[in-house]
Design a protein around this motif. Structure first.
Motif, mmCIF file in Angstrom:
data_model
loop_
_atom_site.group_PDB
_atom_site.id
_atom_site.type_symbol
_atom_site.label_atom_id
_atom_site.label_comp_id
_atom_site.label_asym_id
_atom_site.label_seq_id
_atom_site.Cartn_x
_atom_site.Cartn_y
_atom_site.Cartn_z
ATOM 1 N N ASP A 44 -12.323 0.019 2.562
ATOM 2 C CA ASP A 44 -10.854 -0.360 3.113
ATOM 3 C C ASP A 44 -10.154 0.753 4.023
ATOM 4 O OD1 ASP A 44 -7.734 -0.176 2.753
ATOM 5 O OD2 ASP A 44 -8.285 -2.088 1.941
ATOM 6 N N ASP A 77 -12.721 0.404 -3.269
ATOM 7 C CA ASP A 77 -13.081 -0.372 -1.903
ATOM 8 C C ASP A 77 -13.093 0.371 -1.018
ATOM 9 O OD1 ASP A 77 -13.114 -2.077 0.260
ATOM 10 O OD2 ASP A 77 -11.293 -3.110 0.054
ATOM 11 N N VAL A 88 -7.305 2.610 2.781
ATOM 12 C CA VAL A 88 -7.595 3.614 1.722
ATOM 13 C C VAL A 88 -8.390 5.045 2.451
ATOM 14 C CG1 VAL A 88 -9.025 4.203 -0.519
ATOM 15 C CG2 VAL A 88 -8.057 2.002 0.102
ATOM 16 N N ARG A 89 -9.235 4.644 3.536
ATOM 17 C CA ARG A 89 -9.743 5.770 4.339
ATOM 18 C C ARG A 89 -8.780 6.642 4.912
ATOM 19 N NH1 ARG A 89 -13.726 2.634 7.933
ATOM 20 N NH2 ARG A 89 -14.017 4.456 8.983
ATOM 21 N N PHE A 110 0.767 -1.148 -0.057
ATOM 22 C CA PHE A 110 -0.111 0.021 0.167
ATOM 23 C C PHE A 110 0.894 1.466 -0.020
ATOM 24 C CE2 PHE A 110 -2.882 3.205 1.640
ATOM 25 C CZ PHE A 110 -3.916 3.089 0.743
#
Length: 828
Positions: free
Chosen positions: A581, A578, A584-585, A548
């Motif tokens: 996730d 997504d 990601v948030r 990531f």
């Protein structure tokens, strides 16, 4: 009473013996020592030399011979001690000073080498060995200054002198080092072989020869030499370890294990060999295999307490701590005092310390030292505690004793480097790290420590050289490759950085592949090839070869280029793919903070923390957003909320200390920093902040003294906040010159910090430089508002007003004097 003839003879013999002077008896012991040396019996010769010194401490020839014997045996510290005594006893003895210069050169202590060289040159100006030593020092200085042309010229002078002094190993070392630096390895090997023929017992020549063989690709030659070194230096444990590292680096795990098993049968202390084998199995075969092997050995009827203690250690490490401690105590109960018993006492001390019983651990270590005052393991353990307690001077004394008794233990100079670092003595830190590196035969850990020091010290070329030498002996070592890559990136040496990237990729492991990808990305970014870097990361993500962090790097790259919309679009695409996730948030929330969408960022962090209160970075991120949004009260309240969720988290405690300091609760902030410092006294940030806060208690001498001890490690730092802390504390302790040396660069580096400028103003005031102090106080006032009521600001106003008034009064007085002089002249 009549004496019988035999008794009379004995009486007369004893009477005559009693007539011998101490000097005469000392001379007999000296002659005996020299005879024993000729016979090769060094141990008995040493005893005879000691008998000489008991009877005649001024016996110059005996002390010279004893010092030279210790030098040949590799005990350079004892050789130095004896020559220092010679230099003290015979002030006009240039030979002792010349020998000291040579010994310090061998240890890499160039400051002391230069001092004794200067004294020797004054006493023996025509001595050819003095000229050689001067050349050695010049060559070293050229290396330090990075002057390649001058270094090569010095090496050429050394090569010319070798023809006149072919037996001078010091001259040959210069020639060899120059050839290695120029990568003329065939010539270097020939010179090394010639030097070894002259000095076959000089271990350092073999140490240099190893990476030369590796550079020539002579795999068989490296192994052959390591085995030869084991034969030549049987008491030195670094060569066997180097051979194991070499075999592992060649993928020869089975042969490395076979070698260790062979050593168990041939070793004088087979239990030590078993310990090495078990450690090898644990690292390369797994803990289960190591424990199974240990159990097999114990089942075969070896009741050795050391091995049983090792088994208890494994139980401890696997979680059965109370049972392991009880088992080890049971083993110790059946042992008489011995070296083996003392080793197990130290193992038990480690267990007690890890379970929180520091007092019990200290008692055991003291018990060991009472029975054996030079026990190296106990000395190292106690020294480690002293360093952590900022008693570096006491630790150094213990470690010097340990080094005298274990001169090739690389842990000891490494610990000495830590102790000297606490004292702020970077020169000695470098010397000790260099010694550890030399003793280790370029082992990875010691190489990396010394290389980092050299790089921070601006000696990039030397750092690169030792990393490359280590890599030749361990070509698959990922940590060394990564360090070498970082060195090339920091220097903008893109071709060499690319070579390292390719070498990492050839290792073929997931971790090495990830390191290669990271290095490749940094190379592209460093060359301002931003679009290629993004494309590279996207390709890695597409193939599944990146984590990531690649997404984070892409977003960061867009932001650094001012492409806010592209960053937003990229994260929106990840959210669409997504939306739930967590990573990601978190990235989305961090981006909103970067784009100054503070309300949305606060809402995002709140949502993440509601679901994941254990994520420290979530609390830290929300705290920073609140501060940037000007919501200080909410930020302060948040810290307490975070600590309720994670009460022992160091980062959150650090934030709380900052809040308390801002509120003026200095004792409360100090209490938190004391707790953090007790957990890890090696943390420079915590040490700096604690020392800085303690220095504010100007009326408390004990607090100021403690601040000085903690801040000592900051001496010589080029980091402005550390310079400010050290300088201010020095000023509070009356060391004005030391304070100015630190505070002036600190004020330049933190030009907009009013407190730092204030500290410098106070230093000028203490130095009696009123004009500079006034200008500096005025600088402080220009950086704050008129309504600022902080104590140091009010003091700055008062001092500025006082200095202005004093200057005005001085001007008026000077004017009056000039007027009076004018009147007198007119009356004439």
């Amino acid at each position: 009473m009549r004496l019988k003839p035999l008794l009379l003879f004995l009486f007369l013999a004893l009477s005559l013996a009693g007539c011998e002077s101490a000097e005469e008896r000392a001379e007999k012991h000296f002659r005996s020592a020299m005879t024993l040396l000729e016979q090769g019996d060094e141990e008995r010769a040493i005893l005879e030399f000691k008998n000489v010194f008991k009877l005649n401490g001024q016996h110059r020839e005996a002390r010279i011979a004893y010092a030279e014997l210790q030098r040949r045996r590799g005990n350079l510290r004892e050789a130095i001690a004896q020559n220092l005594l010679l230099a003290e006893q015979f002030p006009q003895d240039g030979q002792a000073r010349r020998t000291l210069a040579e010994l310090y050169a061998e240890l890499g202590n160039w400051r002391e080498m230069g001092r004794f060289l200067e004294e020797a040159a004054r006493l023996m100006p025509e001595d050819p060995r003095i000229a050689v030593l001067q050349l050695v020092l010049d060559y070293r200085n050229r290396i330090e200054n990075g002057d390649g042309e001058a270094r090569r010229a010095t090496a050429a002078r050394a090569r010319a002198l070798v023809e006149q002094m072919p037996d001078s190993i010091m001259l040959r070392r210069i020639v060899i080092d120059d050839l290695v630096r120029r990568e003329l390895f065939e010539e270097a090997l020939a010179e090394l072989d010639a030097a070894i023929e002259i000095a076959p017992d000089d271990r350092r020549l073999y140490e240099v020869r190893l990476p030369v063989l590796a550079a020539l690709g002579d795999v068989v030659g490296v192994e052959r030499q390591l085995r030869r070194m084991i034969e030549l230096f049987p008491d030195d444990e670094t060569a066997p370890r180097a051979l194991v590292r070499w075999l592992v680096a060649q993928g020869e795990l089975d042969r490395a294990e076979e070698f260790l098993r062979e050593r168990i049968g041939s070793a004088a202390a087979p239990d030590e060999g078993i310990l090495e084998l078990i450690a090898f199995l644990e690292r390369f075969r797994g803990q289960e295999v190591a424990v199974a092997e240990l159990d097999r050995i114990l089942a075969d009827g070896r009741p050795a307490p050391t091995l049983r203690g090792l088994r208890a250690g494994y139980r401890f490490d696997m979680g059965a701590q109370e049972a392991a401690i009880a088992e080890l105590r049971g083993i110790l109960d059946g042992l008489e005092p011995s070296e083996e018993q003392r080793k197990l006492l130290l193992v038990l001390a480690r267990m007690l310390e890890e379970t929180g019983d520091r007092q019990g651990a200290e008692a055991l270590v003291d018990q060991v030292l009472e029975a054996d005052p030079v026990n190296v393991g106990a000395l190292k353990t106690k020294a480690g505690w002293l360093i952590a307690a900022d008693r570096a001077g006491d630790a150094i004394l213990l470690l010097r004793t340990a080094l005298e008794n274990a001169p090739r233990d690389t842990d000891i100079p490494t610990m000495l480097a830590r102790a000297h670092e606490r004292e702020g003595n970077r020169e000695l830190v470098g010397e000790m790290l260099a010694l550890a590196y030399d003793l280790s035969d370029s082992a990875p850990a010691e190489t990396l420590r010394y290389a980092r020091f050299l790089q921070a010290d601006g000696r990039r070329d030397t750092a690169e050289k030792i990393l490359i030498d280590a890599l030749r002996l361990a070509p698959d070592n990922m940590e060394i490759l990564i360090a070498l890559g970082e060195l090339h990136v920091s220097a903008g040496d893109w071709p060499r950085a690319e070579q390292v990237q390719q070498a990492l990729r050839r290792l073929g492991t997931p971790l090495a592949e990830a390191a290669a990808n990271d290095l490749r990305s940094r190379i592209l970014q460093g060359q301002n090839r931003r679009r290629e870097a993004i494309a590279f990361l996207e390709a890695l993500l597409e193939s599944g070869d990146a984590g990531f962090g690649a997404h984070v790097e892409i977003v960061r790259s867009h932001l650094s280029a001012g492409e806010r919309e592209k960053a937003r679009a990229y994260v929106d695409a990840l959210l669409a793919e997504d939306p739930g996730d967590v990573a990601v948030r978190f990235l989305d929330t961090s981006l909103r903070a970067a784009l100054e969408e503070y309300d949305a960022a606060v809402e995002g962090f709140r949502g993440l923390l509601a679901e994941n209160p254990e994520v420290v970075q979530g609390w830290v991120g929300l705290y920073r957003v609140l501060l940037r949004a000007g919501r200080e009260a909410e930020a302060r309240a948040l810290v307490d909320e975070a600590l309720a969720a994670l009460p022992q988290e160091p980062v959150l405690l650090w934030m709380k200390a900052g809040v308390l300091e801002a509120e003026g609760d200095i004792p409360g902030a100090i209490e938190i920093y004391e707790d953090l410092y007790a957990r890890d006294s090696g943390n420079l940030i915590v040490a700096n902040n604690l020392a800085s806060l303690l220095s504010n208690l100007e009326e408390d001498p004990a607090a100021l003294e403690r601040a000085g001890r903690i801040a000592q490690r900051l001496r010589g730092s080029d980091f402005p906040p550390y310079q400010d802390t050290y300088g201010w504390i020095a000023l509070m302790r009356g060391e004005t010159g030391e304070a100015l040396a630190a505070l002036e660069p600190a004020a330049r580096g933190l030009a907009d910090d009013p407190l730092v400028q204030y500290h410098l103003a106070r230093a000028y005031l203490a130095a009696g430089r009123s004009g500079a102090a006034l200008r500096q106080f005025e600088r402080v006032l220009s950086l704050v508002g008129e309504d600022d009521r902080r104590a140091f600001v009010q003091r700055a106003r008062q001092e500025a007003e006082r200095l202005r008034a004093a200057a005005a009064a001085g001007d008026a007085e000077n004017g009056a004097e000039e007027g009076a002089a004018g009147d007198a002249g007119g009356s004439e």
